[in-house]
Design a protein around this motif. Structure first.
Motif, short mmCIF file in Angstrom:
data_model
loop_
_atom_site.label_atom_id
_atom_site.label_comp_id
_atom_site.label_asym_id
_atom_site.label_seq_id
_atom_site.Cartn_x
_atom_site.Cartn_y
_atom_site.Cartn_z
N GLY A 180 -37.80 1.60 34.43
CA GLY A 180 -36.60 2.20 33.85
C GLY A 180 -35.70 2.81 34.91
O GLY A 180 -34.47 2.66 34.86
N LYS A 192 -35.57 1.95 38.15
CA LYS A 192 -35.02 0.86 38.97
C LYS A 192 -33.84 0.20 38.26
O LYS A 192 -32.75 0.04 38.84
N TYR A 193 -34.03 -0.17 37.02
CA TYR A 193 -32.96 -0.85 36.29
C TYR A 193 -31.84 0.11 35.90
O TYR A 193 -30.70 -0.30 35.73
N GLY A 194 -32.14 1.40 35.75
CA GLY A 194 -31.11 2.39 35.52
C GLY A 194 -30.19 2.51 36.74
O GLY A 194 -28.97 2.61 36.60
N THR A 217 -28.08 -0.61 36.77
CA THR A 217 -27.07 -0.53 35.72
C THR A 217 -25.93 0.40 36.15
O THR A 217 -24.75 0.06 35.97
N GLY A 264 -28.62 -4.51 31.59
CA GLY A 264 -29.58 -3.65 32.29
C GLY A 264 -30.78 -3.30 31.43
O GLY A 264 -31.93 -3.38 31.88
N VAL A 265 -30.54 -2.91 30.19
CA VAL A 265 -31.63 -2.52 29.28
C VAL A 265 -32.52 -3.72 28.96
O VAL A 265 -33.75 -3.63 29.00
N ALA A 298 -34.66 -4.60 31.90
CA ALA A 298 -35.72 -3.60 32.08
C ALA A 298 -36.85 -3.82 31.09
O ALA A 298 -38.04 -3.78 31.47
N THR A 335 -38.70 2.32 27.79
CA THR A 335 -38.17 1.75 29.03
C THR A 335 -36.66 1.56 28.93
O THR A 335 -35.91 1.88 29.85
N THR A 367 -33.78 3.55 31.15
CA THR A 367 -32.74 2.79 31.85
C THR A 367 -31.36 3.29 31.45
O THR A 367 -30.50 3.52 32.30
N GLY A 416 -28.87 5.27 34.04
CA GLY A 416 -27.60 4.60 34.31
C GLY A 416 -26.41 5.43 33.86
O GLY A 416 -25.41 5.56 34.58
N SER A 447 -31.45 -0.77 23.10
CA SER A 447 -32.91 -0.83 23.22
C SER A 447 -33.55 -1.25 21.91
O SER A 447 -34.46 -2.08 21.88
#
Length: 152
Positions: free
Chosen positions: A5, A7-9, A12, A45-46, A49, A69, A73, A77, A134
């Motif tokens: 979460g 990393k992808y946040g 994003t 992004g979500v 993730a 998760t 994210t 973000g 999500s």
């Protein structure tokens, strides 16, 4: 789950900042309708993730872990992007605040607390859309075969 979460946040937030700077560079920052693409960046992004979380966890992947998760994210973000926007508004000499005041998004008086207004609006918008994204994404990822029921 938290590392994915985060990393992808970060990715994003980088996408949202890059998109904003591109709109500023091209001169389209004032076009409100283009903010819709922020939601698409958030959705990508979500979804990425949640997919990464499912791939890492395999059989231990649960519905709530996926939503968690996605929310991590979205929150990371959104907070980073909102922080960037507050810093940008303070450094850009009020151009963004003038544009928002002219459109009357926040009423007549924005000059007193532009940072709080921008931060809170972006947080609400980002976190609510992140939760909805999500939830929608998990309707797809909760199924093992990723097919709709009764389809060929």
């Amino acid at each position: 789950m938290e590392k994915i979460g985060l990393k992808y946040g970060l990715l994003t937030a980088a996408g949202l900042v890059a998109y904003f700077l591109l709109m500023k560079l091209v001169g389209l920052m004032h076009v409100v309708e283009l903010r819709f693409l922020n939601g698409i960046i958030m959705a990508v992004g979500v979804a990425l993730a949640i997919k990464a979380c499912k791939n890492v966890l395999g059989g231990e992947f649960s519905y709530f872990r996926g939503i968690g998760t996605g929310m991590i994210t979205a929150v990371v973000g959104t907070v980073l992007f909102a922080s960037f926007m507050v810093i940008y508004a303070k450094m850009a000499g009020g151009e963004l605040i003038e544009m928002l005041s002219a459109e009357r998004y926040f009423g007549e008086r924005v000059e007193s607390t532009p940072g709080i207004v921008i931060f809170s609006v972006l947080l609400l918008e980002g976190i609510i859309s992140g939760f909805m994204i999500s939830f929608i994404a998990m309707q797809y990822f909760k199924r093992r075969d990723h097919k709709t029921p009764n389809s060929p």
